[in-house]
Scaffold this active site. Structure first.
Site, PDB file in Angstrom:
ATOM      1  N   ALA A  31     -10.839  16.959 -20.023  1.00 31.71           N
ATOM      2  CA  ALA A  31     -10.625  15.618 -20.490  1.00 31.71           C
ATOM      3  C   ALA A  31     -10.898  15.488 -21.833  1.00 31.71           C
ATOM      4  O   ALA A  31     -11.744  15.832 -22.490  1.00 31.71           O
ATOM      5  CB  ALA A  31     -11.321  14.701 -19.531  1.00 31.71           C
ATOM      6  N   ASN A  77      30.659  -6.795 -25.022  1.00 30.40           N
ATOM      7  CA  ASN A  77      30.645  -7.750 -26.055  1.00 30.40           C
ATOM      8  C   ASN A  77      29.501  -8.460 -26.592  1.00 30.40           C
ATOM      9  O   ASN A  77      29.694  -9.126 -27.514  1.00 30.40           O
ATOM     10  CB  ASN A  77      31.890  -8.613 -25.779  1.00 30.40           C
ATOM     11  CG  ASN A  77      33.046  -7.746 -25.929  1.00 30.40           C
ATOM     12  OD1 ASN A  77      33.602  -7.274 -26.975  1.00 30.40           O
ATOM     13  ND2 ASN A  77      33.856  -7.746 -24.839  1.00 30.40           N
ATOM     14  N   ASN A 104      44.421  -5.900 -16.591  1.00 32.03           N
ATOM     15  CA  ASN A 104      45.041  -4.651 -17.630  1.00 32.03           C
ATOM     16  C   ASN A 104      43.411  -4.131 -18.355  1.00 32.03           C
ATOM     17  O   ASN A 104      42.770  -5.336 -18.867  1.00 32.03           O
ATOM     18  CB  ASN A 104      45.620  -5.214 -18.737  1.00 32.03           C
ATOM     19  CG  ASN A 104      45.933  -4.217 -19.943  1.00 32.03           C
ATOM     20  OD1 ASN A 104      45.863  -3.003 -19.613  1.00 32.03           O
ATOM     21  ND2 ASN A 104      45.976  -4.674 -21.031  1.00 32.03           N
ATOM     22  N   GLU A 132      49.568 -12.426 -20.556  1.00 33.52           N
ATOM     23  CA  GLU A 132      47.969 -12.683 -20.943  1.00 33.52           C
ATOM     24  C   GLU A 132      47.947 -14.012 -20.148  1.00 33.52           C
ATOM     25  O   GLU A 132      48.744 -14.705 -19.895  1.00 33.52           O
ATOM     26  CB  GLU A 132      47.894 -12.993 -22.410  1.00 33.52           C
ATOM     27  CG  GLU A 132      48.339 -11.890 -23.385  1.00 33.52           C
ATOM     28  CD  GLU A 132      47.274 -10.713 -23.006  1.00 33.52           C
ATOM     29  OE1 GLU A 132      45.876 -11.206 -22.744  1.00 33.52           O
ATOM     30  OE2 GLU A 132      47.402  -9.533 -23.106  1.00 33.52           O
ATOM     31  N   ARG A 172     -20.539  22.750 -31.910  1.00 31.88           N
ATOM     32  CA  ARG A 172     -21.324  21.634 -32.215  1.00 31.88           C
ATOM     33  C   ARG A 172     -22.657  21.942 -32.701  1.00 31.88           C
ATOM     34  O   ARG A 172     -23.389  22.851 -32.582  1.00 31.88           O
ATOM     35  CB  ARG A 172     -21.459  20.995 -30.715  1.00 31.88           C
ATOM     36  CG  ARG A 172     -21.959  21.562 -29.702  1.00 31.88           C
ATOM     37  CD  ARG A 172     -21.911  21.126 -28.488  1.00 31.88           C
ATOM     38  NE  ARG A 172     -22.585  21.756 -27.435  1.00 31.88           N
ATOM     39  CZ  ARG A 172     -22.767  21.606 -26.050  1.00 31.88           C
ATOM     40  NH1 ARG A 172     -21.585  21.230 -25.713  1.00 31.88           N
ATOM     41  NH2 ARG A 172     -23.356  22.406 -25.448  1.00 31.88           N
ATOM     42  N   ARG A 177      29.374 -10.904 -31.509  1.00 30.12           N
ATOM     43  CA  ARG A 177      28.806 -11.338 -30.183  1.00 30.12           C
ATOM     44  C   ARG A 177      27.255 -10.572 -29.838  1.00 30.12           C
ATOM     45  O   ARG A 177      26.487 -11.080 -29.283  1.00 30.12           O
ATOM     46  CB  ARG A 177      29.457 -11.438 -28.985  1.00 30.12           C
ATOM     47  CG  ARG A 177      30.328 -12.793 -29.426  1.00 30.12           C
ATOM     48  CD  ARG A 177      31.103 -13.016 -27.925  1.00 30.12           C
ATOM     49  NE  ARG A 177      32.592 -11.862 -27.861  1.00 30.12           N
ATOM     50  CZ  ARG A 177      33.215 -11.770 -26.738  1.00 30.12           C
ATOM     51  NH1 ARG A 177      33.069 -12.456 -25.752  1.00 30.12           N
ATOM     52  NH2 ARG A 177      34.051 -10.853 -26.880  1.00 30.12           N
ATOM     53  N   SER A 189     -18.188  22.120 -23.933  1.00 32.80           N
ATOM     54  CA  SER A 189     -17.856  20.918 -24.323  1.00 32.80           C
ATOM     55  C   SER A 189     -18.103  20.106 -25.597  1.00 32.80           C
ATOM     56  O   SER A 189     -19.248  20.574 -25.830  1.00 32.80           O
ATOM     57  CB  SER A 189     -18.467  20.021 -22.953  1.00 32.80           C
ATOM     58  OG  SER A 189     -17.759  20.217 -21.719  1.00 32.80           O
ATOM     59  N   ASP A 198      33.501   0.499 -27.062  1.00 26.03           N
ATOM     60  CA  ASP A 198      32.475  -0.405 -26.311  1.00 26.03           C
ATOM     61  C   ASP A 198      32.774  -0.294 -24.565  1.00 26.03           C
ATOM     62  O   ASP A 198      32.634  -1.200 -24.267  1.00 26.03           O
ATOM     63  CB  ASP A 198      32.769  -1.632 -26.895  1.00 26.03           C
ATOM     64  CG  ASP A 198      33.904  -2.230 -26.859  1.00 26.03           C
ATOM     65  OD1 ASP A 198      35.034  -1.396 -26.109  1.00 26.03           O
ATOM     66  OD2 ASP A 198      34.454  -3.460 -27.080  1.00 26.03           O
TER      67      ASP A 198
END
Length: 454
Positions: free
Chosen positions: A364, A228, A171, A156, A424, A20, A407, A110
């Site tokens: 940043a 289930n 139960n 049951e 750079r 299921r 930077s 489960d």
């Protein structure tokens, strides 16, 4: 020897096919709060100090067997083949418990919300004990017929009279008994029923006939709910989260919108922490009291000290360790990095594999380039260092205490203490070249447009 001092064992039934669920993942491996349902059941058994834990698996789910072996070892495996009911499943575990002299509890893989504290009362008596619950809607549950402290029958629903159907004591399926008694009774169970299966519930009637005590202890309905279907899995998750939120609120954690905060099974949060809306905790998160976790952040496998602030929109991955006063701001990801007191990475950065010294500032757009396609390497930032925006630090590399990285730099060599590093090229200016470029580009575009219209 009293029942309180007897050895304990657990049999966890996990051989169901779970059709299921309509999922390729075996049912008991579906997670609740980032942990497989089967592991929740094993956790409960461990919490009961069970000296033996046996998980009954089916041949159809090798993944379940592998999962159990990885956690508990091969000795914890019992195989039910073919599946012939719950009684048959418990008997499949008998050989694995050879020589065990103590009490056995039968639980389910489960039923993820059942805790050790819910189960413990089954060991307080003799004979056969069943965990029951008062159902809001008894429906198709088996009814418990009780006379005083004695469980006289389990009926049951499909076989019950109108009078019995009015009973709300139901139960859960969880049962405990001394090992020798349990297996001797199971040997008498027959399968003369419509399904041709051996039912564990038949043990109660057989025990009564043999003069053994039969009793019931009660747990909350939510704690014994079985899963289930995907809808029930979502319900179990919701119930787990509800309990966790109430627990943390009671412990002094501030949450203005608790229904939007999601915890893992092992999340730790100290009192005085503020958790803003829409925060998700994965496994392994430890948040000390007095921290602040801002909206839309994801925290997993990380430690956040008191006074630290995370987010909004931050991601802490395993190994992130934030000391007091650390600030990790919006769109910052931290993985396997220890940030010392007062360090800051306020926005738009990736810090992976390394360390950041006290009071250092990460600008940043900074990236710890920690992976070369084959191996990971570390980036070490000293105390009070300043990393300028849009910098790439190619690991392995270190920036000394008090150093400054300009930077836009790409840093491939270590930077000494108090040094200033540039990585750079020099900026070049060409007067009027911008206007010339625009004219040339526009002419090209116009020519292409005219050619297309012909």
């Amino acid at each position: 020897m009293t029942s309180q001092t007897r050895a304990r064992a657990a049999i966890i039934l996990a051989a169901g096919q779970g059709t299921r669920m309509k999922s390729p993942l075996p049912k008991v491996l579906h997670p609740v709060a980032h942990r497989a349902m089967l592991d929740h059941a094993i956790d409960a058994a461990v919490g009961l100090s069970c000296e033996r834990i046996v998980v009954v698996v089916g041949t159809h789910s090798p993944e379940v067997r592998a999962h159990v072996v990885k956690r508990l070892g091969e000795a914890a495996i019992a195989v039910q083949d073919p599946p012939l009911g719950t009684g048959h499943a418990v008997r499949a575990a008998e050989q694995a418990l050879t020589g065990f002299d103590g009490d056995v509890v039968v639980t389910f893989g489960d039923v993820p919300l059942l805790k050790a504290a819910d189960i413990a009362p089954v060991f307080a008596g003799e004979g056969v004990t069943v965990i029951g619950f008062e159902a809001r809607d008894p429906g198709a549950y088996g009814r418990l017929i009780i006379d005083g402290d004695t469980l006289t029958a389990i009926t049951e629903a499909k076989e019950a009279s109108a009078e019995v159907l009015a009973v709300t004591a139901c139960n859960s399926g969880v049962m405990a008994a001394p090992a020798a008694l349990l297996f001797s009774l199971l040997a008498e169970v027959r399968n003369d029923n419509a399904k041709g299966e051996y039912y564990l519930t038949d043990v109660v009637e057989l025990a009564r006939r043999a003069g053994h005590p039969t009793r019931v202890v009660f747990a909350a309905e939510d704690s014994v709910m079985g899963v289930n279907s995907q809808a029930e899995l979502a319900q179990a998750e919701s119930l787990f989260q509800s309990v966790q939120r109430e627990t943390f609120l009671a412990a002094g954690v501030t949450m203005s919108a608790p229904d939007t905060v999601h915890f893992a099974w092992d999340t730790q949060v100290g009192g005085g922490t503020v958790i803003e809306p829409y925060v998700v905790f994965g496994p392994g998160a430890v948040i000390e009291g007095g921290a602040r976790i801002r909206s839309f952040s994801h925290v997993e496998g990380a430690h956040v000290a008191s006074g630290a602030e995370v987010g909004p929109y931050a991601r802490l991955r395993p190994g992130a360790d934030l000391a007091e006063g650390v600030k990790v701001g919006n769109f910052v990801e931290v993985k396997n990095v220890k940030m010392a007191a007062g360090a800051k990475a306020n926005h738009l950065a990736y810090l992976g594999d390394g360390s950041v010294g006290a009071a250092a500032n990460i600008g940043a757009g900074t990236i710890f380039c920690n992976y070369d396609g084959f191996n990971k390497a570390r980036t070490e930032i000293g105390a009070r260092a300043f990393i300028g925006s849009n910098s790439s630090l190619v690991a392995p590399v270190s920036v000394g205490a008090g150093a400054i990285v300009a930077s836009g730099s790409v840093i491939t060599e270590d930077v000494p203490e108090n040094a200033l590093a540039f990585g750079r090229t020099r900026q070049t200016l060409k007067p009027d070249a911008g206007a010339a470029f625009r004219e040339k580009a526009k002419a090209k575009k116009d020519a292409a447009k005219a050619a297309k219209q012909k």
